[in-house]
Scaffold this motif. Structure first.
Motif, short mmCIF file in Angstrom:
data_model
loop_
_atom_site.label_atom_id
_atom_site.label_comp_id
_atom_site.label_asym_id
_atom_site.label_seq_id
_atom_site.Cartn_x
_atom_site.Cartn_y
_atom_site.Cartn_z
N THR A 170 0.82 -1.22 0.00
CA THR A 170 0.00 0.00 0.00
C THR A 170 0.85 1.26 0.00
O THR A 170 0.61 2.20 -0.77
CB THR A 170 -0.94 0.01 1.22
OG1 THR A 170 -1.88 -1.06 1.08
CG2 THR A 170 -1.70 1.32 1.32
N CYS A 171 1.85 1.33 0.85
CA CYS A 171 2.62 2.57 1.01
C CYS A 171 3.27 3.00 -0.30
O CYS A 171 3.15 4.14 -0.71
CB CYS A 171 3.68 2.40 2.10
SG CYS A 171 4.68 3.88 2.35
N VAL A 172 3.93 2.09 -0.96
CA VAL A 172 4.68 2.44 -2.16
C VAL A 172 3.78 2.56 -3.39
O VAL A 172 3.93 3.48 -4.20
CB VAL A 172 5.78 1.39 -2.42
CG1 VAL A 172 6.43 1.61 -3.78
CG2 VAL A 172 6.82 1.45 -1.32
N ILE A 173 2.81 1.65 -3.52
CA ILE A 173 2.04 1.57 -4.75
C ILE A 173 0.83 2.50 -4.75
O ILE A 173 0.52 3.16 -5.74
CB ILE A 173 1.57 0.12 -4.99
CG1 ILE A 173 2.78 -0.83 -5.01
CG2 ILE A 173 0.79 0.02 -6.29
CD1 ILE A 173 3.80 -0.53 -6.07
N ARG A 174 0.10 2.57 -3.64
CA ARG A 174 -1.18 3.29 -3.64
C ARG A 174 -1.45 3.97 -2.31
O ARG A 174 -2.60 4.07 -1.87
CB ARG A 174 -2.33 2.31 -3.96
CG ARG A 174 -2.31 1.07 -3.08
CD ARG A 174 -3.31 0.00 -3.54
NE ARG A 174 -3.19 -1.18 -2.72
CZ ARG A 174 -2.36 -2.20 -2.94
NH1 ARG A 174 -1.58 -2.16 -4.02
NH2 ARG A 174 -2.30 -3.24 -2.15
N GLY A 175 -0.40 4.43 -1.65
CA GLY A 175 -0.58 5.02 -0.33
C GLY A 175 0.32 6.21 -0.09
O GLY A 175 0.33 7.18 -0.85
N CYS A 176 1.13 6.12 0.96
CA CYS A 176 1.83 7.30 1.46
C CYS A 176 2.82 7.90 0.46
O CYS A 176 2.96 9.13 0.41
CB CYS A 176 2.52 6.99 2.78
SG CYS A 176 3.35 5.40 2.86
N VAL A 177 3.48 7.09 -0.35
CA VAL A 177 4.47 7.65 -1.27
C VAL A 177 3.81 8.45 -2.40
O VAL A 177 4.10 9.64 -2.57
CB VAL A 177 5.39 6.55 -1.83
CG1 VAL A 177 6.23 7.08 -2.99
CG2 VAL A 177 6.30 6.01 -0.73
N PRO A 178 2.90 7.86 -3.19
CA PRO A 178 2.27 8.69 -4.24
C PRO A 178 1.43 9.82 -3.66
O PRO A 178 1.36 10.90 -4.26
CB PRO A 178 1.40 7.68 -5.01
CG PRO A 178 1.22 6.52 -4.09
CD PRO A 178 2.47 6.45 -3.27
#
Length: 446
Positions: A40-48
């Motif tokens: 989630t974080c990298v793909i569709r969460g905190c990073v984007p």
């Protein structure tokens, strides 16, 4: 004999950290991931999302630039450019995570895995893989309520792939995800309405800071509807949405985003058949060592619903790997976790809020600094920052630091060390101020 010493189900932040560290300790490790490495974080969460936050900040920066001597006659935002650049960066990070696992001799199995017993999983291809220990790190997903027309709404998963920006967007929720996207879309020029089923927003944050965020958000033009819920969503022929509401007037919108919570990904995982106990909220129940009700099966991250934050999942994955493959018993401490809301402006906090401190300690001292950042003064922007120290009234130990204002999350990370170290107000006072900065307010409160 088993195929692996450790098999991790899920290649998100917690699973990747556990796999990499366990492999570094000499274990034979595999990770099964049915979607994309990074979670989630990298793909569709905190990073984007943080990249969108950066993009959104330019709206006010461009406005402010005129007072600093810059002539920027054209202010035009191109959503597809930002969207595609963010997605490209996500792809780069996904490759980097996969390379990191491969470089540590972790085998990546690009298939769905379900529990087949205390030491085995069944892959989507039908193959059975065995392991001495199994770690579940399948994360969580957005909760979508069961209302007529919910298929016309989006969640935080889909928001990064919008074909175009909606002129009018309604956001359901009162937590950090809802408030962050409210700020993002508003800065991109959308008309934003945030609908909350109660009158309380961001309940885990200090109420004085939440009130300040609400005041600033409303002054910027974000609309709020409290004690309101959705009855139905109807898509019209022109593509717009009719929202039938309970608690407020019906609305029309071009998009509806639900950010009303997240639910652990346990469906179809085989937990019941394997004997893994599930809690009342659908979470996998674990002890302080991340062990489930089955001695050889463990779980970390959002699927356990302890603290749904990426750094916590990473710490849990590290602790698991160190404890069971590094011969270093390690447990995560949950009592002093810094967190932030990347709203406009952002707010951040660590330790006890004033309300919690009064209920827990009784005797409490509070110091605040309410000021306008130097940049806002010259830009003619009336937005005020608020910093707050919460002290144990008996010992003067700083038990909480809370702030709202530009770069508050960046400043709070260092302040969190002070709270974790149980420093006193006198320790803050003894530090020479770094001038001129906003952070100096932390050591100037009297």
């Amino acid at each position: 004999m088993t195929d692996f010493d450790l098999l991790v189900i899920g290649a998100g932040s917690g699973g990747v950290r556990a796999a990499r560290v366990a492999a570094a300790h000499g274990a034979k490790v595999a990770v099964a991931e049915e979607f994309r490495v990074g979670g989630t974080c990298v793909i569709r969460g905190c990073v984007p999302k943080k990249l969108l936050v950066y993009g959104a900040h330019f709206a006010e920066d461009i406005d402010d630039a005129a007072m600093f001597g810059w002539d920027l006659p054209s202010k035009r935002f191109d959503w597809p450019v930002l969207r595609d650049n963010v997605l490209a960066e996500v792809g780069r990070l996904e490759d980097a995570y996969a390379d990191m696992l491969t470089n540590h001799q972790v085998e990546i199995i690009p298939e769905r895995a379900t529990l087949a017993g205390p030491n085995a999983v069944t892959l989507a291809s039908g193959k059975t893989v065995t392991a001495g220990k199994i770690l579940i790190a399948t994360g969580a997903r957005p909760l979508m309520p069961e209302i007529p027309g919910i298929e016309h709404a989006i969640s935080s998963n889909e928001v990064f792939n919008l074909e175009k920006l909606p002129k009018r967007i309604v956001i359901a929720g009162g937590g950090y995800i809802a408030n962050e996207f409210a700020g993002i879309f508003h800065q991109f020029g959308c008309r934003v309405t945030l609908v909350n089923r109660t009158e309380t927003m961001l309940r885990s944050y200090d109420q004085q800071l939440v009130d300040r965020l609400l005041q600033i958000s409303m002054s910027k033009g974000i609309h709020f509807e409290f004690n309101s819920t959705f009855t139905s969503i109807e898509k019209r022929d022109d593509g717009s949405l009719k929202l039938t509401m309970d608690g407020c007037d019906d609305m029309e919108a071009n998009a509806v985003l639900f950010a009303v919570g997240r639910q652990p990904n346990v469906e179809g995982l085989g937990c019941e058949a394997a004997g893994v106990a599930i809690g009342d909220k659908g979470e996998i129940k674990v002890d302080a060592d991340n062990r489930t009700s089955v001695p050889s099966i463990f779980a970390v991250g959002d699927v356990t619903d302890r603290v749904q934050l990426t750094p916590v999942a990473i710490r849990e994955g590290q602790a698991f790997a160190d404890a069971f493959f590094g011969n270093t018993p390690t447990r995560v401490e949950y009592g002093c976790i810094p967190s932030a809301v990347f709203s406009h402006p952002p707010l951040a906090g660590v330790g006890m809020t004033e309300g919690v401190a009064r209920n827990t300690l009784g005797s409490v001292k509070v110091f605040t600094s309410d000021f306008r950042a130097m940049k806002n003064v010259l830009a003619g922007r009336n937005e005020r920052s608020l910093y707050k120290l919460v002290l144990d009234g008996e010992t003067d130990q700083v038990v909480g630091v809370h702030m709202i204002g530009p770069d508050a999350p960046e400043i709070l990370q260092a302040a969190a060390i002070a709270v974790k170290a149980k420093l006193k107000k006198s320790d803050f006072d003894a530090v020479v101020a770094l001038h001129p900065t906003m952070a100096e307010e932390l050591v100037l409160m009297r």
